[in-house]
Design a protein around this motif. Structure first.
Motif, mmCIF file in Angstrom:
data_model
loop_
_atom_site.group_PDB
_atom_site.id
_atom_site.type_symbol
_atom_site.label_atom_id
_atom_site.label_comp_id
_atom_site.label_asym_id
_atom_site.label_seq_id
_atom_site.Cartn_x
_atom_site.Cartn_y
_atom_site.Cartn_z
ATOM 1 N N ARG A 88 -11.194 2.656 9.526
ATOM 2 C CA ARG A 88 -12.351 3.545 9.454
ATOM 3 C C ARG A 88 -12.135 4.582 8.367
ATOM 4 O O ARG A 88 -11.014 4.829 7.941
ATOM 5 N N ARG A 89 -13.221 5.149 7.944
ATOM 6 C CA ARG A 89 -13.178 6.176 6.901
ATOM 7 C C ARG A 89 -13.528 7.510 7.541
ATOM 8 O O ARG A 89 -14.487 7.628 8.290
ATOM 9 N N SER A 90 -12.733 8.518 7.223
ATOM 10 C CA SER A 90 -12.959 9.856 7.737
ATOM 11 C C SER A 90 -13.305 10.766 6.560
ATOM 12 O O SER A 90 -12.658 10.708 5.516
ATOM 13 N N ARG A 113 -11.915 12.336 1.527
ATOM 14 C CA ARG A 113 -12.090 11.088 2.268
ATOM 15 C C ARG A 113 -10.717 10.493 2.533
ATOM 16 O O ARG A 113 -9.864 10.458 1.659
ATOM 17 N N THR A 114 -10.537 10.014 3.737
ATOM 18 C CA THR A 114 -9.302 9.326 4.090
ATOM 19 C C THR A 114 -9.652 8.017 4.781
ATOM 20 O O THR A 114 -10.706 7.895 5.426
ATOM 21 N N GLY A 158 3.274 -1.680 21.193
ATOM 22 C CA GLY A 158 3.366 -0.445 20.435
ATOM 23 C C GLY A 158 2.112 -0.279 19.599
ATOM 24 O O GLY A 158 1.314 -1.211 19.439
ATOM 25 N N SER A 159 1.923 0.903 19.052
ATOM 26 C CA SER A 159 0.737 1.146 18.239
ATOM 27 C C SER A 159 1.115 1.971 17.018
ATOM 28 O O SER A 159 2.160 2.606 16.980
ATOM 29 N N PHE A 160 0.248 1.927 16.021
ATOM 30 C CA PHE A 160 0.463 2.706 14.811
ATOM 31 C C PHE A 160 -0.867 3.229 14.299
ATOM 32 O O PHE A 160 -1.923 2.656 14.565
ATOM 33 N N VAL A 161 -0.794 4.341 13.585
ATOM 34 C CA VAL A 161 -1.941 4.923 12.895
ATOM 35 C C VAL A 161 -1.444 5.359 11.528
ATOM 36 O O VAL A 161 -0.473 6.109 11.421
ATOM 37 N N ILE A 162 -2.087 4.868 10.485
ATOM 38 C CA ILE A 162 -1.730 5.223 9.117
ATOM 39 C C ILE A 162 -2.943 5.872 8.479
ATOM 40 O O ILE A 162 -4.031 5.298 8.486
ATOM 41 N N THR A 163 -2.768 7.076 7.964
ATOM 42 C CA THR A 163 -3.838 7.793 7.281
ATOM 43 C C THR A 163 -3.503 7.819 5.791
ATOM 44 O O THR A 163 -2.423 8.253 5.405
ATOM 45 N N VAL A 164 -4.444 7.347 4.980
ATOM 46 C CA VAL A 164 -4.239 7.213 3.541
ATOM 47 C C VAL A 164 -5.407 7.870 2.816
ATOM 48 O O VAL A 164 -6.558 7.679 3.208
ATOM 49 N N PRO A 165 -5.144 8.651 1.761
ATOM 50 C CA PRO A 165 -6.268 9.167 0.967
ATOM 51 C C PRO A 165 -7.078 8.012 0.383
ATOM 52 O O PRO A 165 -6.519 6.999 -0.037
ATOM 53 N N ILE A 214 0.823 -1.208 0.000
ATOM 54 C CA ILE A 214 0.000 0.000 0.000
ATOM 55 C C ILE A 214 0.860 1.263 0.000
ATOM 56 O O ILE A 214 0.346 2.363 0.143
ATOM 57 N N THR A 215 2.173 1.108 -0.214
ATOM 58 C CA THR A 215 3.085 2.252 -0.245
ATOM 59 C C THR A 215 2.705 3.281 -1.303
ATOM 60 O O THR A 215 2.776 4.481 -1.036
ATOM 61 N N PRO A 216 2.288 2.871 -2.532
ATOM 62 C CA PRO A 216 1.921 3.884 -3.523
ATOM 63 C C PRO A 216 0.738 4.761 -3.100
ATOM 64 O O PRO A 216 0.575 5.858 -3.613
ATOM 65 N N HIS A 217 -0.059 4.315 -2.152
ATOM 66 C CA HIS A 217 -1.179 5.121 -1.671
ATOM 67 C C HIS A 217 -0.731 6.212 -0.712
ATOM 68 O O HIS A 217 -1.476 7.144 -0.444
ATOM 69 N N LEU A 218 0.457 6.063 -0.162
ATOM 70 C CA LEU A 218 0.959 7.038 0.799
ATOM 71 C C LEU A 218 1.582 8.194 0.026
ATOM 72 O O LEU A 218 2.623 8.054 -0.591
ATOM 73 N N GLY A 219 0.919 9.309 0.054
ATOM 74 C CA GLY A 219 1.411 10.493 -0.655
ATOM 75 C C GLY A 219 0.941 11.735 0.054
ATOM 76 O O GLY A 219 0.984 11.822 1.283
ATOM 77 N N ASP A 220 0.465 12.703 -0.709
ATOM 78 C CA ASP A 220 -0.049 13.933 -0.114
ATOM 79 C C ASP A 220 -1.239 13.615 0.774
ATOM 80 O O ASP A 220 -2.158 12.921 0.374
ATOM 81 N N GLY A 221 -1.221 14.121 1.970
ATOM 82 C CA GLY A 221 -2.306 13.895 2.913
ATOM 83 C C GLY A 221 -2.168 12.617 3.706
ATOM 84 O O GLY A 221 -3.065 12.267 4.473
ATOM 85 N N SER A 222 -1.069 11.892 3.558
ATOM 86 C CA SER A 222 -0.859 10.644 4.301
ATOM 87 C C SER A 222 -0.002 10.890 5.527
ATOM 88 O O SER A 222 0.810 11.807 5.561
ATOM 89 N N GLU A 223 -0.194 10.035 6.504
ATOM 90 C CA GLU A 223 0.611 10.086 7.731
ATOM 91 C C GLU A 223 0.883 8.678 8.198
ATOM 92 O O GLU A 223 0.038 7.800 8.067
ATOM 93 N N ILE A 224 2.067 8.478 8.755
ATOM 94 C CA ILE A 224 2.400 7.235 9.449
ATOM 95 C C ILE A 224 2.849 7.630 10.839
ATOM 96 O O ILE A 224 3.879 8.292 10.998
#
Length: 178
Positions: free
Chosen positions: A119-121, A132-133, A61-68, A40-50
């Motif tokens: 989830r979808r935001s 939508r993210t 540990g925990s992680f949150v990934i935000t993807v457009p 899913i690396t190609p989805h990580l671009g503008d507006g993404s966060e890891i």
């Protein structure tokens, strides 16, 4: 004077935990060790966060990934967004490095774990367009230790139909070998 510049590199791979007939993806956890991960690396671009967090005082540990939110094509040709394709307990592998020159074989693994929620935001951009993210949240393998921990001693004593409340008496009853 030279100024060192860094070229960060990252990679996020997802291994499906359950084989779905519509996705056409075999699962590594269902005995197929050669199952290809979803990159899913190609989805990580503008507006993404890891965001990754680990602590010495926490068992996991925990992680949150935000993807457009955009379509993702799988091998069978069925396209859906990551929101529709990812599900809880899918394995995830996050690789990050600050400088790709330091790691010629690719970035090192920062975290491996399980997706807990997807989830979808939805929001409005400043120019009035909808955004939508997909937000992917989860924990590393310490999550397994967290969900299998022993209950506190009063609950353990209650489960064994005992009236004692000290740790020593419970330890002596359960035994050293358990």
């Amino acid at each position: 004077m030279t100024v060192r510049t860094y070229r960060p590199e990252f990679s996020v791979l997802v291994y499906k935990a359950i084989t779905r007939s519509d996705a056409g993806q075999p699962s590594r956890l269902q005995g197929d060790e050669n199952a290809a991960p979803w990159d899913i690396t190609p989805h990580l671009g503008d507006g993404s966060e890891i965001n990754v967090s680990k602590s010495l005082s926490s068992p996991m540990g925990s992680f949150v990934i935000t993807v457009p939110d955009q379509p993702y094509k799988v091998e069978s040709g069925v396209g859906d967004t990551l929101y529709g394709l990812l599900e809880p307990m899918d394995e995830i592998e996050i690789r990050l490095c600050r400088s790709s020159a330091d790691y010629p074989d690719g970035p090192p693994i920062l975290m491996r774990g399980f997706i807990r929620t997807v989830r979808r935001s939805e929001a409005m951009s400043p120019d009035g367009k909808p955004q939508r993210t997909t937000v992917i949240q989860g924990n590393d393998y310490g999550f397994l230790f967290e969900i299998t921990q022993l209950p506190p001693l009063p609950f353990l004593n209650y489960g064994l139909n005992l009236t004692m409340f000290t740790a020593w008496e419970s330890f002596m009853l359960i035994g050293e070998e358990q």
